[in-house]
Design an enzyme around this catalytic site. Structure first.
Site, PDB file in Angstrom:
ATOM      1  N   PHE A  12       0.827  -1.193   0.000  1.00 42.82           N
ATOM      2  CA  PHE A  12       0.000   0.000   0.000  1.00 42.82           C
ATOM      3  C   PHE A  12       0.871   1.256   0.000  1.00 42.82           C
ATOM      4  O   PHE A  12       1.809   1.371   0.796  1.00 42.82           O
ATOM      5  CB  PHE A  12      -0.893   0.058   1.244  1.00 42.82           C
ATOM      6  CG  PHE A  12      -2.078  -0.859   1.208  1.00 42.82           C
ATOM      7  CD1 PHE A  12      -3.257  -0.471   0.595  1.00 42.82           C
ATOM      8  CD2 PHE A  12      -2.018  -2.104   1.813  1.00 42.82           C
ATOM      9  CE1 PHE A  12      -4.356  -1.312   0.576  1.00 42.82           C
ATOM     10  CE2 PHE A  12      -3.110  -2.954   1.801  1.00 42.82           C
ATOM     11  CZ  PHE A  12      -4.289  -2.561   1.181  1.00 42.82           C
ATOM     12  N   ASP A  13       0.543   2.193  -0.875  1.00 39.81           N
ATOM     13  CA  ASP A  13       1.055   3.549  -0.728  1.00 39.81           C
ATOM     14  C   ASP A  13       0.469   4.117   0.566  1.00 39.81           C
ATOM     15  O   ASP A  13      -0.520   3.584   1.099  1.00 39.81           O
ATOM     16  CB  ASP A  13       0.634   4.374  -1.947  1.00 39.81           C
ATOM     17  CG  ASP A  13       1.022   5.831  -1.824  1.00 39.81           C
ATOM     18  OD1 ASP A  13       2.185   6.111  -1.488  1.00 39.81           O
ATOM     19  OD2 ASP A  13       0.152   6.690  -2.056  1.00 39.81           O
ATOM     20  N   LEU A  14       1.030   5.195   1.064  1.00 40.57           N
ATOM     21  CA  LEU A  14       0.564   5.769   2.333  1.00 40.57           C
ATOM     22  C   LEU A  14      -0.304   7.006   2.117  1.00 40.57           C
ATOM     23  O   LEU A  14      -1.526   6.952   2.285  1.00 40.57           O
ATOM     24  CB  LEU A  14       1.760   6.106   3.222  1.00 40.57           C
ATOM     25  CG  LEU A  14       1.470   6.685   4.603  1.00 40.57           C
ATOM     26  CD1 LEU A  14       0.553   5.789   5.419  1.00 40.57           C
ATOM     27  CD2 LEU A  14       2.775   6.955   5.354  1.00 40.57           C
ATOM     28  N   ASP A 168      -2.427   5.815  -5.317  1.00 45.01           N
ATOM     29  CA  ASP A 168      -3.342   6.831  -5.859  1.00 45.01           C
ATOM     30  C   ASP A 168      -2.729   7.722  -6.928  1.00 45.01           C
ATOM     31  O   ASP A 168      -3.423   8.577  -7.483  1.00 45.01           O
ATOM     32  CB  ASP A 168      -3.861   7.714  -4.725  1.00 45.01           C
ATOM     33  CG  ASP A 168      -2.760   8.579  -4.115  1.00 45.01           C
ATOM     34  OD1 ASP A 168      -1.717   8.027  -3.744  1.00 45.01           O
ATOM     35  OD2 ASP A 168      -2.944   9.802  -4.025  1.00 45.01           O
TER      36      ASP A 168
END
Length: 218
Positions: A12-14, A168
């Site tokens: 996951f990106d943060l 995103d």
């Protein structure tokens, strides 16, 4: 309803994916600009700073000299004045993480934020223990691209039959592809319209709950 094959490991990106940190990032950055006497950016330009490393995104907008002054000020303000903790998980994120964990999917974080800052943020939110590793950039810019961060995260995790990225911004899609991974677009984050599709995301989900349903972990 979109259906996706559930991966074995998810990176996951943060910022803009797990947590809505944009307002706090930009607030700290504006304070750093003011402190260093740098003219404020237009809102549409500010938005482009959410995702890539600041030391790469700022120079085209304010120049190299101003960047060398703004970044240390920004980091001091962001962490030292507590802006880092003014972020909350997106609605549905914790349920998504819980559902994946119930299905024995290994979770990790791959972010361009400096790793100590990312760890502090996730610990403050009580989320750090959910991830097998939290991988970010080094304080001396040793991992200057999302591809470099993803590569280090994969090195730490070891082999996995099927790993995917969730992010995103186009940088997430590109960084995942550089490492042979597909990327699911987090359409609830900071990407511009069509950005994730244009970069080659395998799917773009409008909300964490939609991704949970697509992976059948809702």
């Amino acid at each position: 309803m979109t259906t996706l094959a559930r991966p074995d490991t998810v990176l996951f990106d943060l910022d803009g994916t797990l947590v809505d940190s944009g307002p706090s990032i930009l607030a700290a950055l504006r304070k750093a600009f003011a402190e260093e006497g740098v003219p404020m950016l237009a809102p549409e330009l500010e938005a482009t700073l959410l995702g890539p490393p600041m030391y790469l995104a700022l120079p085209p907008l304010i120049g190299d000299e101003a960047t060398t002054r703004v970044i240390p000020a920004y980091r001091r303000i962001f962490v030292g004045e507590g802006f880092v903790f003014r972020a909350d998980p997106y609605p549905g994120i914790e349920a998504l993480l819980d559902g994946l964990a119930r299905n024995r999917v290994r979770l990790a974080v791959a972010t361009s934020k400096p790793e100590p800052t990312a760890l502090a943020l996730l610990e403050n939110l009580g989320l750090a223990s959910r991830f097998a590793t939290i991988c970010g950039d080094t304080m001396d810019a040793g991992r200057p691209s999302k591809g470099a961060v993803v590569a280090e995260a994969l090195r730490r995790l070891g082999d996995s039959p099927r790993t995917e990225m969730v992010g995103d911004r186009s940088h997430d899609v590109i960084g995942a592809r550089e490492n042979g991974l597909p990327c699911v677009g987090a359409g609830w984050g900071y990407g511009s319209p069509g950005e994730l599709e244009g970069a080659g995301a395998v799917a773009v989900m409008p909300a964490p709950a939609a991704l949970a349903a697509a992976w059948h972990v809702a």
